[in-house]
Design an enzyme around this catalytic site. Structure first.
Site, mmCIF file in Angstrom:
data_model
loop_
_atom_site.group_PDB
_atom_site.id
_atom_site.type_symbol
_atom_site.label_atom_id
_atom_site.label_comp_id
_atom_site.label_asym_id
_atom_site.label_seq_id
_atom_site.Cartn_x
_atom_site.Cartn_y
_atom_site.Cartn_z
ATOM 1 C CG ASN A 134 -2.019 1.231 1.107
ATOM 2 O OD1 ASN A 134 -1.805 2.141 0.300
ATOM 3 N ND2 ASN A 134 -3.110 1.105 2.143
ATOM 4 C CG ASP A 135 2.900 2.597 -3.667
ATOM 5 O OD1 ASP A 135 3.874 2.270 -3.054
ATOM 6 O OD2 ASP A 135 2.608 2.578 -4.853
ATOM 7 C CB THR A 136 -1.624 5.685 -0.070
ATOM 8 O OG1 THR A 136 -2.245 4.945 0.445
ATOM 9 C CG2 THR A 136 -1.610 5.535 -1.575
ATOM 10 C CG ASN A 181 3.486 7.480 2.319
ATOM 11 O OD1 ASN A 181 2.359 8.041 1.753
ATOM 12 N ND2 ASN A 181 3.707 6.131 1.885
#
Ligand code: IFM
Length: 454
Positions: free
Chosen positions: A143-145, A147
């Site tokens: 999940n790149d988002t 952070n």
């Protein structure tokens, strides 16, 4: 396209290989060697690469100077792709091929065997662990988002690590390396113990821990639930049946919509710098409570592994674009394409598909459908045919090429569960190498009980 400031994704390409390997193993092998040349010698991987210059980059991680520049998951997907390749071809010699390391974007830094690349990938994860002993998140995981500040841990990376450690253990076992297999089996058991003691919150599995130990995606902290935090403990062989039952009950109650499973819920409702990208999307869009068609096949796989064929097929039906062909103005993507995501029920345009032709989505849909629902999957010891058919499906026929033999497969209901190759009965679900090696084609007949699985 991979042009401009961004590139083609390392992790997505590794996942795309899972479905490409059976179609063209030779082409897949040469692409995998190229991907391994984007790995750093510490075992981590560059996040993206430009397809023309073949120059890698750190991707979105470059945007936040105070966050790690590596991702917690990228390198582990390469282990999955390599194991899938060797299972398909049976050629463990692939582990002795070589690929360069790349410590700087513009130059190679020596080379090593594929085996070393894979071992370094696992070692990187073990060497970068947080306060619960779980893998550090880095800039993000799949999940790149999400952070989080440095020091956060990813439960998904723990599961991914366990999943690939078991696969590599099996590969080593099949080549007679029992010490290597035992070492990797122990790594799986250790990670499982750490995961089970930290991630279970009494209602479902947490998804992350911040550097100060606060759980994200937990009933007892932020009240959120993430789909992949429930499916992956099953896929990794971590979850006990009791915990998986509770987690999946909560999962379906809170995340299931008529159009598929939402990535998480409740959605973020405004920018939160502590969690990053996910909170920049409106509720119901993309990773912020959208229906990611990439994560849905993971739930299908978990259902098959848990012996729930009817649930698996129902979940698959909900994301199948063909199920919505009578509502083209709602889906709005090509009716034969698994889009990356569909807007979730927190969004006014619930059901609208976005970003078709992107990421490992189609690949995972293929893996869930062919390898788990139809149950046709390679193993080091032969071809497994272990269908998970719903009660109302009478059977199917398929043609599959595997290690030089064409398998003409007929699965039907009506009798004791059994499997025959060219008229000879076999034990269990495996067609061993000895039953087909050297034959251009075989007829494989599988009989299942009248309804449901035996
Ligand atoms: O996993 C990522 C992928 O690499 C790029 N698109 C979004 C996915 C989920 O964040």
């Amino acid at each position: 396209t991979g042009y401009g400031a961004r590139g083609i994704g390392f992790r997505d390409s590794c996942q795309d290989l899972l479905a490409w390997i059976p179609q063209d193993p030779e082409d897949a092998a040469s692409f995998l060697l190229r991907l391994l040349s984007f790995q750093r010698s510490d075992g981590s991987a560059w996040h993206q690469f430009n397809p023309l210059t073949l120059e890698p980059s750190t991707g979105d991680a470059a945007e936040m100077a105070d966050r790690p520049s590596w991702y917690g998951d990228d390198h582990l997907w390469a282990v999955a792709a390599a194991c899938a390749l060797v299972r398909e071809t049976g050629d463990a010699g692939f582990l002795d091929r070589t690929a360069p390391w790349r410590d700087r974007p513009d130059a190679f830094s020596g080379e090593a065997s594929v085996r070393d690349h894979l071992e370094r990938a696992l070692a990187f994860t073990l060497e970068h662990a947080g306060s619960h002993g779980l893998p550090l998140l880095g800039y993000a995981d799949w999940n790149d988002t999400i952070n989080l500040a440095a020091g956060a841990e990813s439960c998904l990376c723990a599961c991914l690590f366990g999943w690939v450690a078991l696969q590599l253990a099996d590969l080593y076992r099949s080549t007679g390396d029992s010490a290597g297999a035992a070492r990797l089996g122990a790594m799986h058991a250790d990670m499982k113990a750490r995961f089970e003691s930290a991630a279970w919150d009494g209602s479902w599995y947490a998804a992350y821990f911040t550097a100060d130990g606060t759980a994200i995606g937990s009933a007892s902290s932020d009240g959120r639930i993430f789909t992949y935090a429930q499916s992956w403990p099953v896929i990794a062989g971590f979850a006990t049946e009791e915990r998986a039952n509770l987690a999946m009950e909560a999962h379906d109650r809170l995340l299931l919509t008529p159009r598929g499973v939402k990535l998480m819920w409740p959605c973020y409702r405004g920018y939160d710098p502590d969690v990053g990208g996910v909170s920049t999307y409106p509720p119901g869009a993309k990773e912020n409570g959208g229906i990611f068609l990439h994560t849905n096949p993971w739930v299908v796989m978990a259902a098959c592994l848990r012996g729930e064929p009817d649930r698996a097929w129902e979940l698959f039906r909900r994301i199948n674009p063909l199920s919505w062909r009578d509502e083209p103005t709602r889906y709005r993507a090509e009716p034969y394409v698994f889009a990356q995501n569909v807007l979730g029920d927190d969004h006014p345009e619930f059901g609208l598909a976005r970003n078709s032709w992107l990421t490992g989505t189609a690949s995972w849909a293929w893996v869930a459908a062919v390898e788990r629902m139809l149950g046709i999957r390679p193993s080091m010891d032969g071809l497994l045919v272990d269908p998970a058919l719903p009660a109302d499906l009478g059977g199917f026929t398929a043609i599959q090429r595997f290690r030089g033999t064409e398998f003409r497969i007929t699965v039907r209901r009506g009798g004791e569960k059994c499997m025959c190759v060219d008229g000879t009965a076999l034990q269990g679900s495996l067609v061993p190498l000895s039953a087909f090696r050297g034959k251009p084609s075989v007829e494989l007949m599988v009989t299942l009980p009248a309804a449901g699985l035996a």
